[in-house]
Design a protein around this motif. Structure first.
Motif, PDB file in Angstrom:
ATOM      1  N   ALA A  60      14.454   6.092 -11.641  1.00 57.33           N
ATOM      2  CA  ALA A  60      15.314   5.468 -10.538  1.00 57.33           C
ATOM      3  C   ALA A  60      14.482   5.007  -9.230  1.00 57.33           C
ATOM      4  O   ALA A  60      14.215   3.911  -8.993  1.00 57.33           O
ATOM      5  CB  ALA A  60      16.584   6.097 -10.137  1.00 57.33           C
ATOM      6  N   GLN A  61      13.606   5.969  -8.992  1.00 56.40           N
ATOM      7  CA  GLN A  61      12.731   5.544  -7.826  1.00 56.40           C
ATOM      8  C   GLN A  61      11.559   4.631  -8.186  1.00 56.40           C
ATOM      9  O   GLN A  61      10.959   3.846  -7.363  1.00 56.40           O
ATOM     10  CB  GLN A  61      12.227   6.935  -7.130  1.00 56.40           C
ATOM     11  CG  GLN A  61      13.261   7.925  -6.639  1.00 56.40           C
ATOM     12  CD  GLN A  61      12.472   9.054  -6.114  1.00 56.40           C
ATOM     13  OE1 GLN A  61      11.399   9.635  -6.158  1.00 56.40           O
ATOM     14  NE2 GLN A  61      13.433  10.049  -5.515  1.00 56.40           N
ATOM     15  N   ARG A  62      11.006   5.007  -9.501  1.00 53.14           N
ATOM     16  CA  ARG A  62       9.923   4.251  -9.914  1.00 53.14           C
ATOM     17  C   ARG A  62      10.327   2.672 -10.139  1.00 53.14           C
ATOM     18  O   ARG A  62       9.651   1.916  -9.748  1.00 53.14           O
ATOM     19  CB  ARG A  62       9.437   4.735 -11.206  1.00 53.14           C
ATOM     20  CG  ARG A  62       8.222   4.141 -11.969  1.00 53.14           C
ATOM     21  CD  ARG A  62       7.786   4.431 -13.125  1.00 53.14           C
ATOM     22  NE  ARG A  62       7.447   6.068 -12.980  1.00 53.14           N
ATOM     23  CZ  ARG A  62       8.052   7.030 -13.506  1.00 53.14           C
ATOM     24  NH1 ARG A  62       9.243   6.856 -14.190  1.00 53.14           N
ATOM     25  NH2 ARG A  62       7.667   8.092 -13.619  1.00 53.14           N
ATOM     26  N   GLU A  97       3.175  12.074  -9.793  1.00 56.47           N
ATOM     27  CA  GLU A  97       2.681  13.371  -9.680  1.00 56.47           C
ATOM     28  C   GLU A  97       4.056  14.370  -9.907  1.00 56.47           C
ATOM     29  O   GLU A  97       3.830  15.287 -10.428  1.00 56.47           O
ATOM     30  CB  GLU A  97       1.997  13.647  -8.300  1.00 56.47           C
ATOM     31  CG  GLU A  97       0.557  12.968  -8.085  1.00 56.47           C
ATOM     32  CD  GLU A  97       0.308  13.273  -6.875  1.00 56.47           C
ATOM     33  OE1 GLU A  97       0.988  13.825  -5.932  1.00 56.47           O
ATOM     34  OE2 GLU A  97      -0.793  12.758  -6.577  1.00 56.47           O
ATOM     35  N   GLU A  98       4.978  13.888  -9.072  1.00 56.81           N
ATOM     36  CA  GLU A  98       6.332  14.680  -9.409  1.00 56.81           C
ATOM     37  C   GLU A  98       6.896  14.614 -10.855  1.00 56.81           C
ATOM     38  O   GLU A  98       7.381  15.891 -11.348  1.00 56.81           O
ATOM     39  CB  GLU A  98       7.607  14.087  -8.502  1.00 56.81           C
ATOM     40  CG  GLU A  98       7.301  14.232  -7.073  1.00 56.81           C
ATOM     41  CD  GLU A  98       8.324  13.697  -6.141  1.00 56.81           C
ATOM     42  OE1 GLU A  98       9.440  13.399  -6.881  1.00 56.81           O
ATOM     43  OE2 GLU A  98       8.299  13.567  -4.869  1.00 56.81           O
ATOM     44  N   LYS A 145       0.741  -1.107  -0.020  1.00 57.83           N
ATOM     45  CA  LYS A 145      -0.080   0.091   0.027  1.00 57.83           C
ATOM     46  C   LYS A 145       0.960   1.105   0.075  1.00 57.83           C
ATOM     47  O   LYS A 145       0.629   2.164  -0.803  1.00 57.83           O
ATOM     48  CB  LYS A 145      -0.802  -0.066   1.105  1.00 57.83           C
ATOM     49  CG  LYS A 145      -1.754   1.092   1.288  1.00 57.83           C
ATOM     50  CD  LYS A 145      -2.812   1.027   2.268  1.00 57.83           C
ATOM     51  CE  LYS A 145      -3.700   2.274   2.389  1.00 57.83           C
ATOM     52  NZ  LYS A 145      -4.834   2.158   3.669  1.00 57.83           N
ATOM     53  N   LEU A 146       1.834   1.319   0.959  1.00 57.82           N
ATOM     54  CA  LEU A 146       2.828   2.432   0.880  1.00 57.82           C
ATOM     55  C   LEU A 146       3.405   2.466  -0.465  1.00 57.82           C
ATOM     56  O   LEU A 146       3.690   3.886  -0.838  1.00 57.82           O
ATOM     57  CB  LEU A 146       3.853   2.056   2.019  1.00 57.82           C
ATOM     58  CG  LEU A 146       3.292   2.185   3.367  1.00 57.82           C
ATOM     59  CD1 LEU A 146       4.351   1.854   4.503  1.00 57.82           C
ATOM     60  CD2 LEU A 146       2.452   3.601   3.601  1.00 57.82           C
ATOM     61  N   ASP A 147       3.860   1.259  -0.999  1.00 55.62           N
ATOM     62  CA  ASP A 147       4.804   1.534  -2.258  1.00 55.62           C
ATOM     63  C   ASP A 147       3.745   2.306  -3.561  1.00 55.62           C
ATOM     64  O   ASP A 147       4.263   2.828  -4.430  1.00 55.62           O
ATOM     65  CB  ASP A 147       5.148   0.013  -2.695  1.00 55.62           C
ATOM     66  CG  ASP A 147       6.349  -0.351  -1.933  1.00 55.62           C
ATOM     67  OD1 ASP A 147       7.011   0.739  -1.381  1.00 55.62           O
ATOM     68  OD2 ASP A 147       6.701  -1.502  -1.866  1.00 55.62           O
ATOM     69  N   LEU A 148       2.493   1.681  -3.582  1.00 51.90           N
ATOM     70  CA  LEU A 148       1.708   2.160  -4.478  1.00 51.90           C
ATOM     71  C   LEU A 148       1.315   3.545  -4.150  1.00 51.90           C
ATOM     72  O   LEU A 148       1.373   4.502  -5.288  1.00 51.90           O
ATOM     73  CB  LEU A 148       0.193   1.552  -4.240  1.00 51.90           C
ATOM     74  CG  LEU A 148       0.241   0.083  -4.952  1.00 51.90           C
ATOM     75  CD1 LEU A 148      -0.978  -0.670  -4.493  1.00 51.90           C
ATOM     76  CD2 LEU A 148       0.702  -0.072  -6.350  1.00 51.90           C
ATOM     77  N   GLU A 149       1.332   4.166  -3.054  1.00 48.23           N
ATOM     78  CA  GLU A 149       1.012   5.482  -2.965  1.00 48.23           C
ATOM     79  C   GLU A 149       2.400   6.319  -3.112  1.00 48.23           C
ATOM     80  O   GLU A 149       2.130   7.280  -3.772  1.00 48.23           O
ATOM     81  CB  GLU A 149       0.910   5.622  -1.288  1.00 48.23           C
ATOM     82  CG  GLU A 149      -0.428   5.363  -0.737  1.00 48.23           C
ATOM     83  CD  GLU A 149      -0.678   5.358   0.797  1.00 48.23           C
ATOM     84  OE1 GLU A 149       0.356   5.972   1.412  1.00 48.23           O
ATOM     85  OE2 GLU A 149      -1.690   5.200   1.030  1.00 48.23           O
ATOM     86  N   ARG A 150       3.627   5.529  -2.833  1.00 46.89           N
ATOM     87  CA  ARG A 150       4.686   6.518  -3.458  1.00 46.89           C
ATOM     88  C   ARG A 150       4.791   6.476  -4.812  1.00 46.89           C
ATOM     89  O   ARG A 150       5.342   7.511  -5.567  1.00 46.89           O
ATOM     90  CB  ARG A 150       5.847   5.363  -2.942  1.00 46.89           C
ATOM     91  CG  ARG A 150       7.395   5.926  -3.279  1.00 46.89           C
ATOM     92  CD  ARG A 150       7.768   7.296  -2.824  1.00 46.89           C
ATOM     93  NE  ARG A 150       8.992   7.722  -3.310  1.00 46.89           N
ATOM     94  CZ  ARG A 150       9.303   8.994  -3.439  1.00 46.89           C
ATOM     95  NH1 ARG A 150       8.595   9.964  -3.076  1.00 46.89           N
ATOM     96  NH2 ARG A 150      10.559   9.353  -3.810  1.00 46.89           N
ATOM     97  N   LEU A 151       4.358   5.357  -5.555  1.00 44.47           N
ATOM     98  CA  LEU A 151       4.369   5.520  -7.091  1.00 44.47           C
ATOM     99  C   LEU A 151       3.424   6.541  -7.575  1.00 44.47           C
ATOM    100  O   LEU A 151       3.697   7.105  -8.513  1.00 44.47           O
ATOM    101  CB  LEU A 151       3.841   3.997  -7.532  1.00 44.47           C
ATOM    102  CG  LEU A 151       4.242   3.804  -9.009  1.00 44.47           C
ATOM    103  CD1 LEU A 151       5.569   3.563  -9.566  1.00 44.47           C
ATOM    104  CD2 LEU A 151       3.422   2.322  -9.439  1.00 44.47           C
TER     105      LEU A 151
END
Length: 330
Positions: free
Chosen positions: A169-171, A135-136, A124-130
């Motif tokens: 890289a983050q993605r 957005e960025e 769930k946290l990774d999906l939010e981070r994605l």
């Protein structure tokens, strides 16, 4: 199977019984050792419990032997001790098995449920981070577009390139974690617990039956082998020593060999020679010296009946006399 026939494969069966008894002995050792905190005392009492457990199996054939010789009270006491020790050993085996099954189920449930919960939270946290990364990326594109409108094309390109490289890289890291968590979740949900299809009551019956079998089977094997071997030895013709060998037809007296006199001490030729040897022995000994009939018969290699006849002739001659302690020189 007759009483005089030995059990086939007696030694392999005995080895099997001893191996099975080793399982219960180890179970007793582990159960007693787990009850005591002090290591020295735990090892001491657990070792004593192992010896008692081994005695339990030996008590069954020994009690059967005691019954055959008429010592019923001792046989009953041995059976009572064996039953008490069998109860302790059976409890130890049942406890080890049931505890292992329950602990396995509890550990599986705890690990599986907790791990699944943690993985779902992380996903769930990774999906939010994605979503934030996306957005960025859109924000960087909007800023680049504004800078191009103002004529800052080079800076807009640098901004978009730098932001895109960092966000890619983050993605990639987030998607790697999502793929790994997805595979682990699939594996955890498809992994059944040990004996998961076995109900709790049926597992208890299975452990109880297994513990009872470990107690009964070795005792039955050892008792059957011991009883059969004892019966076989009783029914087998044993080799007779010169003390117990009956008179053969060659040594039996016949009317032609026997020349009776009024004194009754006339013996056949061979017996007469043995009588003379006995008389010489008595003459060379002191009055009151014992003359063991069995020892003399063994030395002369004759049977007891024949030796008794020769000793009777010697008594008649007055060379020896029979007392409560046996034959002595007169």
């Amino acid at each position: 199977m007759s009483d005089n026939q030995a059990v086939p494969y007696a030694w392999p069966l005995t080895a099997l019984a001893l191996s099975l008894s080793g399982v219960t002995a180890l179970s007793v050792f582990l159960a007693i050792h787990a009850l005591i905190d002090d290591r020295l005392l735990a090892t001491l009492f657990a070792g004593a419990a192992v010896l008692l457990d081994l005695f339990k199996y030996a008590a069954w054939p020994v009690s059967l032997y005691m019954l055959t010789v008429g010592r019923h009270a001792l046989a009953v006491l041995l059976i009572a001790c064996a039953l008490v020790l069998a109860g302790v050993s059976g409890w130890a085996t049942y406890d080890r098995l049931m505890s292992s099954i329950i602990a396995s189920h509890a550990q599986h449930d705890a690990i599986q449920k907790q791990r699944i919960t943690d993985l779902e939270t992380a996903r769930k946290l990774d999906l939010e981070r994605l979503e934030r990364i996306e957005e960025e990326a859109r924000s960087a594109q909007d800023q680049g577009a504004v800078m191009r409108e103002r004529g800052m094309v080079t800076k807009a390109l640098m901004l978009e390139t730098t932001a895109q490289r960092r966000l890619d890289a983050q993605r990639w890291q987030v998607r790697e974690r999502l793929d790994a968590s997805s595979s682990e979740l699939t594996e955890l949900r498809s992994l059944p617990a040990k004996a998961a299809s076995l109900p709790r009551q049926l597992a208890a019956l299975l452990c109880l039956g297994f513990a009872a079998a470990l107690e009964i089977v070795p005792a039955l094997i050892l008792s059957a082998v011991r009883h059969s071997r004892h019966s076989f030895l009783e029914g087998k013709p044993q080799q007779r020593t010169p003390e117990t060998v009956p008179e053969t037809p060659e040594t039996l007296e016949t009317p032609a060999q026997m020349l009776e006199t009024a004194a009754g001490d006339q013996l056949p030729g061979d017996d007469a020679e043995l009588l003379n040897a006995l008389l010489h022995r008595a003459a060379s000994a002191s009055p009151g010296d014992k003359v063991p009939i069995k020892e003399w018969a063994r030395e002369a290699k004759i049977g007891n009946v024949r030796a008794a006849r020769i000793f009777g002739a010697a008594v008649t001659r007055g060379a020896i006399q029979k007392t409560e302690a046996g034959y002595v020189v007169a």
